[in-house]
Structure formats: structure tokens, C-alpha cells
Write an enzyme that holds these catalytic residues in place. Structure first.
Site, mmCIF file in Angstrom:
data_model
loop_
_atom_site.group_PDB
_atom_site.id
_atom_site.type_symbol
_atom_site.label_atom_id
_atom_site.label_comp_id
_atom_site.label_asym_id
_atom_site.label_seq_id
_atom_site.Cartn_x
_atom_site.Cartn_y
_atom_site.Cartn_z
ATOM 1 N N CYS A 126 0.908 -0.976 0.041
ATOM 2 C CA CYS A 126 -0.085 0.170 -0.039
ATOM 3 C C CYS A 126 0.676 1.142 0.072
ATOM 4 C CB CYS A 126 -0.815 -0.018 1.377
ATOM 5 S SG CYS A 126 -1.862 -1.376 1.275
ATOM 6 N N HIS A 269 -3.451 6.803 3.178
ATOM 7 C CA HIS A 269 -4.020 5.543 2.641
ATOM 8 C C HIS A 269 -5.212 4.940 3.346
ATOM 9 C CE1 HIS A 269 -4.243 1.320 1.683
ATOM 10 N NE2 HIS A 269 -3.714 0.930 2.803
ATOM 11 N N ASN A 299 -10.364 -0.522 0.952
ATOM 12 C CA ASN A 299 -8.839 -0.414 0.746
ATOM 13 C C ASN A 299 -8.349 -0.773 -0.554
ATOM 14 O OD1 ASN A 299 -5.981 -0.827 0.897
ATOM 15 N ND2 ASN A 299 -5.992 -1.889 2.776
#
Ligand code: UT7
Length: 342
Positions: A126, A269, A299
Site C-alpha cells: 500500500c 492510505h 482499501n
């Protein structure tokens, strides 16, 4: 080993975010859809994560990381009033390439007819987009490149186990692509003010995708149903994130000699709304300084940070002169930041 030769970087080059773009798959997977696939509930997912729905790619329609990535790059180029012919390098953050090789960036460049420009992928979970921004910035700063595409594109749902066995992890993820075109300017005050890039492979076992029995960190964990599916120790990653996030903000502000009040947007994030809300509380940030859009997208791995930037830009909330801090953490484990003077 001999020491590297000292180099002098040109000081008259700045770097600007010239364009921002995003591409989302059309197919929506809501929490209510998930209720039909596994033992879960909309209430549980919303309370624990803040997610209500996510987008999922449709591989049978040829949708892949490079397919969505190319659409996002096209949008970013248009936003910058540039064409693919203006681009001289493409950096793509992804952990879900179509196959081990070729790279997603090579395929994307070909989809858009970019010719023989340089293209490579960065795999940092990520954190991929944030790390790529830092790398691309410095390549421009040396004077070697002028217009560089930096795209985050992931289709992690291809590794999601939508059964009750995989429910604690599968519910989190969605697919997307988003990113920017970075451009050299003659204003050296534009660009990075500070950055950080960290990783700790000692904690890799908390978030990984095993494809063979030998990939398991602790043999006791082995279960055939885990092969090809994202494995995450949710509570361990949650604990890591709630402590790492504020520390990372602190580290980056200190490096830049700034306070949280000086930053216009914290573009973070999106992994869990509770983690983001905790960071917001710790620094007393107003809601509009740290946008949370996880409710619509889940996500989206390397696409998550630029997807927030795209939303802010489309809302007319991003302007020259602002300071923006990009922040991420994820598999690796990795964590990193990129603080920009626009
Ligand atoms: O970019 C990657 C970074 N990743 C993250 O930041 C994720 C960080 N971790 C998290 O966000 C949270 O740990 C999760 C949302 C993944 C899980 O929430 P949690 O509060 O840590 O739940 P848990 O795993 O401790 O499980 C609590 C209970 C368990 O039941 P028992 O043992 O208490 O009876 C689970 O079986 O919730 C159960 N559970 C579910 N129930 C309904 C787990 N997943 C689900 C589900 N629906 N989808």
C-alpha cells in the site's frame, strides 16, 4: 566498496503535480452483496472498518491492473493538458501485476501508445504510490526527466477469499487505479519538502499472499485454503498502523520544520476509518484536512492515496501554494510519507 562519487543536483529545477486522474471498475460490491457470500453483516463491516461498498475488476472483460492503470494515466495526462507523447517515463506502483513479467507499466505504456519510454513497477504494498512519488520526484530533480507518470493500480480482489473462512480480510479490499503526472518547473520551491521510506521484513508475516506451502512463515499457520488468498493478522496490523501513522506524521513534520497546522491536506492510505480517525484526533485535525473516502472504495492498496487526491482535486480543493502530505503503510511491512509544496 568504493564510496559513491558526490554529485551536485541542479538547484533551479522544481517539480509540480501537473495532473491527477483515476479509473474505477464499474462493478460495485456492497456489504449486502457480501452478506450473501459469507457469514457477515453490513453492520459489522461498517462499525469495524467504515466500508460500505467497493469496486471490483471483471477479469473476463479484460480488466486488469494495466487496463485500469492506463485509464487513470490517460485521465491524469488530460488533467495536465498533456498527451502520451509528452511523457518521458512511467512509474507504476502495484502488487497485483497480470503476471510476474512483463511489468504493468510496460503494458500500460503500450495500451496508450507511449512508444519506447522508460517504464518500471515498484512493489511496496500500500506504500507503493508514496514511494514512487519520492523516486520520480528525485529523477526529475536531477534534470534527466521532464514529465513522469506515477500511477498506483491494484486489483487485489483477485486474491480475496469471499467465504466465511476468509471474511476478516476479504471484506476490506477494492480495486482501482489513480495517479499523477509530475512535471519539471523552473520554480525550485515546488516539490518535496520532506519524505520518509521505511520497511520491516521481520513483520512480513502479518500481511502476505502465499502461493506455495513453503511461503508460510510459521508452518503451524499452514492451511490449504490460504493458498492464493491475502493473509492478514488484522489486530497486529491495526496496532502497527495506529502507532506508526502519528509517528510518521511527526517524523515528516520534524524533517520539514513544520507543524500540522502548516499542512493543508493529509492524503492518507485508506485502510480502516478508525485508524484514520485516531490520527485525526491525535493532531486535532479538522475533518476536511484528512479526507476519508473508504466508505465507497474500501482499501484499494497502491491506488488508495492518489484516489483521495483525485477526489480533492475534482472538488476544487487542491491549489498551487498548498502543502500536502501523502502517507501510507502496508504489506512489507512498509510505511512512508511524501510532503509536497505545490
Ligand atoms: O493496507 C493494509 C493495512 N491493513 C489494515 O490496516 C487492517 C488493520 N486491521 C483491521 O482493520 C481490523 O483488524 C479488521 C477490520 C481486519 C478486523 O477487525 P477486528 O476488530 O480486529 O476483528 P478481529 O479480527 O479481532 O475479529 C473479531 C471477531 C472475531 O469473532 P470472535 O472470535 O470474537 O467470535 C471474528 O471471527 O469478529 C469476527 N469477524 C467477523 N464477523 C463478521 C471477523 N471478520 C468478520 C466479518 N464479519 N467480516
Amino acid at each position: 566498496m568504493s564510496s559513491p562519487r558526490p554529485i551536485t543536483l541542479p538547484t533551479n529545477i522544481g517539480v509540480r503535480i501537473a495532473g491527477v486522474g483515476a479509473a474505477l471498475p464499474d462493478k460495485v460490491l456492497t456489504n449486502f452483496d457480501l452478506e450473501k457470500l459469507m457469514d457477515t453483516s453490513d453492520e459489522w463491516i461498517v462499525q469495524r472498518t467504515g466500508i460500505r461498498e467497493r469496486r471490483v475488476h471483471e477479469p473476463e472483460k479484460g480488466q486488469t491492473a494495466s487496463y485500469h492503470g492506463a485509464r487513470a494515466l490517460d485521465a491524469a495526462l488530460k488533467d495536465a493538458s498533456l498527451t502520451i507523447d509528452d511523457l518521458d517515463l512511467l512509474v507504476v506502483a502495484t502488487m497485483t501485476p497480470e503476471m510476474p513479467t512483463p511489468s504493468v507499466s510496460s503494458l500500460m505504456a503500450d495500451h496508450l501508445g507511449a512508444g519506447a519510454i522508460g517504464a518500471f513497477d515498484i512493489c511496496a504494498g500500500c506504500c507503493g504510490f508514496v514511494f514512487s512519488m519520492n523516486v520520480a520526484h528525485d529523477l526529475i530533480k536531477t534534470g534527466r526527466y521532464k514529465n513522469v507518470g506515477v500511477i498506483g493500480s491494484d486489483c487485489l480482489t483477485k486474491f480475496a477469499d469471499y467465504s466465511t473462512y476468509g471474511r476478516s480480510t476479504a471484506i476490506l479490499f477494492g480495486d482501482a487505479a489513480a495517479g499523477v503526472v509530475l512535471q519539471a518547473t523552473d520554480n525550485p520551491s515546488q516539490g518535496l519538502l520532506a519524505q520518509a521510506m521505511h520497511s520491516d521484513g521481520g513483520r512480513a508475516k502479518h500481511l502476505f499472499i502465499p502461493v506455495a506451502k513453503t511461503d508460510f512463515f510459521e508452518q503451524d499457520d499452514y492451511d490449504e485454503r490460504k493458498l492464493g488468498a491475502v493473509q492478514m493478522n488484522g489486530p497486529a496490523v491495526f496496532k502497527f498502523a495506529v502507532t506508526t501513522f502519528p509517528n510518521l506524521i511527526e517524523e515528516t513534520l520534524t524533517k520539514a520544520g513544520l507543524s500540522a497546522d502548516d499542512v493543508d491536506h493529509f492524503v492518507c492510505h485508506q485502510s480502516n476509518a478508525r485508524i484514520l480517525a485516531a490520527a485525526r484526533d491525535r493532531f486535532g485535525l479538522p475533518e476536511d484536512k484528512l479526507l476519508i473516502n473508504i466508505d465507497h472504495y474500501g482499501n484499494t492498496v497502491a491506488a488508495s492515496v492518489p484516489l483521495v487526491l483525485d477526489e480533492l482535486k475534482k472538488a476544487g480543493r487542491v491549489h498551487e501554494g498548498q502543502k500536502i502530505m501523502f502517507l501510507a503503510f502496508g504489506a512489507g511491512l512498509t510505511w512512508g510519507s511524501s510532503l509536497w509544496q505545490l
